[in-house]
Motif scaffolding. Structure first.
Motif, PDB file in Angstrom:
ATOM      1  N   ARG A   1       0.830  -1.216   0.000  1.00 42.84           N
ATOM      2  CA  ARG A   1       0.000   0.000   0.000  1.00 42.84           C
ATOM      3  C   ARG A   1       0.860   1.260   0.000  1.00 42.84           C
ATOM      4  N   VAL A   2       1.939   1.234   0.782  1.00 46.85           N
ATOM      5  CA  VAL A   2       2.798   2.426   0.882  1.00 46.85           C
ATOM      6  C   VAL A   2       3.479   2.695  -0.461  1.00 46.85           C
ATOM      7  N   GLY A   3       3.861   1.631  -1.165  1.00 45.01           N
ATOM      8  CA  GLY A   3       4.510   1.798  -2.480  1.00 45.01           C
ATOM      9  C   GLY A   3       5.851   2.472  -2.345  1.00 45.01           C
ATOM     10  N   ASP A   4       5.914   3.745  -2.699  1.00 41.21           N
ATOM     11  CA  ASP A   4       7.164   4.505  -2.616  1.00 41.21           C
ATOM     12  C   ASP A   4       7.475   4.801  -1.138  1.00 41.21           C
ATOM     13  N   THR A   5       8.515   4.135  -0.626  1.00 42.09           N
ATOM     14  CA  THR A   5       8.809   4.282   0.810  1.00 42.09           C
ATOM     15  C   THR A   5       9.650   5.529   1.133  1.00 42.09           C
ATOM     16  N   SER A   6       9.948   6.343   0.099  1.00 39.70           N
ATOM     17  CA  SER A   6      10.839   7.484   0.376  1.00 39.70           C
ATOM     18  C   SER A   6      10.193   8.499   1.325  1.00 39.70           C
ATOM     19  N   THR A   7       8.853   8.463   1.432  1.00 42.70           N
ATOM     20  CA  THR A   7       8.194   9.391   2.360  1.00 42.70           C
ATOM     21  C   THR A   7       8.131   8.796   3.768  1.00 42.70           C
ATOM     22  N   ARG A   8       8.544   7.537   3.920  1.00 39.72           N
ATOM     23  CA  ARG A   8       8.506   6.883   5.236  1.00 39.72           C
ATOM     24  C   ARG A   8       9.942   6.577   5.642  1.00 39.72           C
ATOM     25  N   PRO A   9      10.581   7.485   6.392  1.00 38.41           N
ATOM     26  CA  PRO A   9      12.009   7.321   6.705  1.00 38.41           C
ATOM     27  C   PRO A   9      12.337   5.983   7.354  1.00 38.41           C
ATOM     28  N   LEU A  10      11.404   5.411   8.115  1.00 34.37           N
ATOM     29  CA  LEU A  10      11.726   4.157   8.809  1.00 34.37           C
ATOM     30  C   LEU A  10      11.600   2.932   7.906  1.00 34.37           C
ATOM     31  N   LEU A  11      11.075   3.118   6.707  1.00 31.24           N
ATOM     32  CA  LEU A  11      10.962   1.987   5.767  1.00 31.24           C
ATOM     33  C   LEU A  11      11.887   2.136   4.581  1.00 31.24           C
ATOM     34  N   SER A  12      12.409   3.343   4.343  1.00 32.50           N
ATOM     35  CA  SER A  12      13.217   3.562   3.149  1.00 32.50           C
ATOM     36  C   SER A  12      14.601   2.941   3.338  1.00 32.50           C
ATOM     37  N   GLY A  13      15.301   2.777   2.262  1.00 26.49           N
ATOM     38  CA  GLY A  13      16.626   2.145   2.349  1.00 26.49           C
ATOM     39  C   GLY A  13      16.514   0.665   2.049  1.00 26.49           C
ATOM     40  N   ALA A  14      17.658   0.013   2.066  1.00 24.82           N
ATOM     41  CA  ALA A  14      17.744  -1.374   1.620  1.00 24.82           C
ATOM     42  C   ALA A  14      16.919  -2.325   2.479  1.00 24.82           C
ATOM     43  N   GLY A  15      16.779  -1.991   3.757  1.00 26.92           N
ATOM     44  CA  GLY A  15      16.119  -2.924   4.691  1.00 26.92           C
ATOM     45  C   GLY A  15      14.624  -3.039   4.538  1.00 26.92           C
ATOM     46  N   GLY A  16      13.983  -2.290   3.610  1.00 23.74           N
ATOM     47  CA  GLY A  16      12.521  -2.207   3.438  1.00 23.74           C
ATOM     48  C   GLY A  16      11.696  -3.336   4.041  1.00 23.74           C
ATOM     49  N   PRO A  17      11.537  -4.469   3.327  1.00 26.57           N
ATOM     50  CA  PRO A  17      10.633  -5.508   3.795  1.00 26.57           C
ATOM     51  C   PRO A  17      11.032  -6.089   5.158  1.00 26.57           C
ATOM     52  N   ILE A  18      12.334  -6.264   5.370  1.00 26.48           N
ATOM     53  CA  ILE A  18      12.777  -6.833   6.648  1.00 26.48           C
ATOM     54  C   ILE A  18      12.508  -5.839   7.772  1.00 26.48           C
ATOM     55  N   ALA A  19      12.816  -4.570   7.500  1.00 26.99           N
ATOM     56  CA  ALA A  19      12.589  -3.528   8.503  1.00 26.99           C
ATOM     57  C   ALA A  19      11.108  -3.457   8.856  1.00 26.99           C
ATOM     58  N   ALA A  20      10.252  -3.553   7.851  1.00 31.55           N
ATOM     59  CA  ALA A  20       8.807  -3.447   8.098  1.00 31.55           C
ATOM     60  C   ALA A  20       8.339  -4.590   8.980  1.00 31.55           C
ATOM     61  N   THR A  21       8.789  -5.806   8.678  1.00 32.89           N
ATOM     62  CA  THR A  21       8.351  -6.969   9.461  1.00 32.89           C
ATOM     63  C   THR A  21       8.827  -6.851  10.906  1.00 32.89           C
ATOM     64  N   ALA A  22      10.078  -6.445  11.086  1.00 30.17           N
ATOM     65  CA  ALA A  22      10.641  -6.343  12.447  1.00 30.17           C
ATOM     66  C   ALA A  22       9.933  -5.242  13.240  1.00 30.17           C
ATOM     67  N   LEU A  23       9.733  -4.109  12.581  1.00 29.42           N
ATOM     68  CA  LEU A  23       9.111  -2.970  13.273  1.00 29.42           C
ATOM     69  C   LEU A  23       7.668  -3.295  13.653  1.00 29.42           C
ATOM     70  N   LEU A  24       6.954  -3.921  12.730  1.00 26.88           N
ATOM     71  CA  LEU A  24       5.555  -4.262  13.015  1.00 26.88           C
ATOM     72  C   LEU A  24       5.475  -5.248  14.181  1.00 26.88           C
ATOM     73  N   SER A  25       6.348  -6.255  14.176  1.00 27.50           N
ATOM     74  CA  SER A  25       6.223  -7.226  15.276  1.00 27.50           C
ATOM     75  C   SER A  25       6.659  -6.604  16.597  1.00 27.50           C
ATOM     76  N   ALA A  26       7.601  -5.660  16.552  1.00 32.32           N
ATOM     77  CA  ALA A  26       7.998  -4.985  17.798  1.00 32.32           C
ATOM     78  C   ALA A  26       6.875  -4.106  18.335  1.00 32.32           C
ATOM     79  N   ARG A  27       6.036  -3.615  17.441  1.00 28.80           N
ATOM     80  CA  ARG A  27       5.006  -2.661  17.879  1.00 28.80           C
ATOM     81  C   ARG A  27       3.646  -3.285  18.148  1.00 28.80           C
ATOM     82  N   GLU A  28       3.452  -4.480  17.625  1.00 25.15           N
ATOM     83  CA  GLU A  28       2.115  -5.072  17.673  1.00 25.15           C
ATOM     84  C   GLU A  28       1.495  -5.042  19.080  1.00 25.15           C
TER      85      GLU A  28
END
Ligand code: S3P
Length: 172
Positions: free
Chosen positions: A112-139
């Motif tokens: 849904r986010v698509g272009d992650t450049s507007t989301r500093p915590l998702l941008s960069g090489a770690g995209g999918p891995i960062a998203a999974t880790a961050l989501l599970s840490a916050r759930e």
């Protein structure tokens, strides 16, 4: 439902901003996007605020914008995905209104986010891995502050708005 605001919380891409405005329209109350408030106050977008002031600087501004809502008439408020990180914010959310957690999977959030450049915590090489880790840490944080939960996976913003309104109705 408690008096006060209706807060939508959840991960980036859970649809908070879009759904908040749909719900607000149907309730006939204002729709506020907390990120947009901070951006207007600073005259720069979130990505630029992260660059110039760091995440801590952004979190300070986010907390201030959240606490300022105490003086405002009831609104549907789309919070930034990280609003639950600070204990002070979690207390404020519970005090200032009803909190609805919009659930999303990391995969759907990224799609849904698509272009992650507007989301500093998702941008960069770690995209999918960062998203999974961050989501599970916050759930557990999202779940711990929410009064109601709605699963958004595979649903349109209109369908999610219907479910939010139904959940509120049911909780009255
Ligand atoms: C953040 C989510 C963003 C924005 C900032 C940090 C987070 O809001 O506040 O990039 O920590 O999850 P959205 O959830 O509206 O994208």
């Amino acid at each position: 439902m408690k008096q006060g605001h209706l807060f939508l919380i959840g991960f980036m891409g859970s649809g908070k901003s879009t759904v908040a405005c749909l719900v607000a329209d149907r309730l006939g109350i204002p729709c506020i996007d907390l990120d947009a408030v901070v951006e207007q106050q600073q005259g720069m977008d979130v990505a630029r605020i992260f660059e110039t002031r760091g995440e801590d600087g952004f979190r300070e501004l986010e907390t201030k914008a959240l606490l300022d809502l105490e003086q405002m008439p009831s609104a549907v408020v789309a919070c930034g995905g990280g609003v639950v990180v600070r204990p002070q914010n979690r207390t404020a959310l519970g005090r200032l209104g009803t909190v609805v957690y919009l659930r999303v999977s990391a995969a759907e959030a990224l799609a849904r986010v698509g272009d992650t450049s507007t989301r500093p915590l998702l941008s960069g090489a770690g995209g999918p891995i960062a998203a999974t880790a961050l989501l599970s840490a916050r759930e557990s944080l999202y779940a711990s502050v929410s009064d109601l939960e709605v699963d958004t996976v595979g649903r349109t913003p209109d369908q999610v708005a219907d479910l939010v309104l139904a959940a509120i109705e049911e909780s009255r």
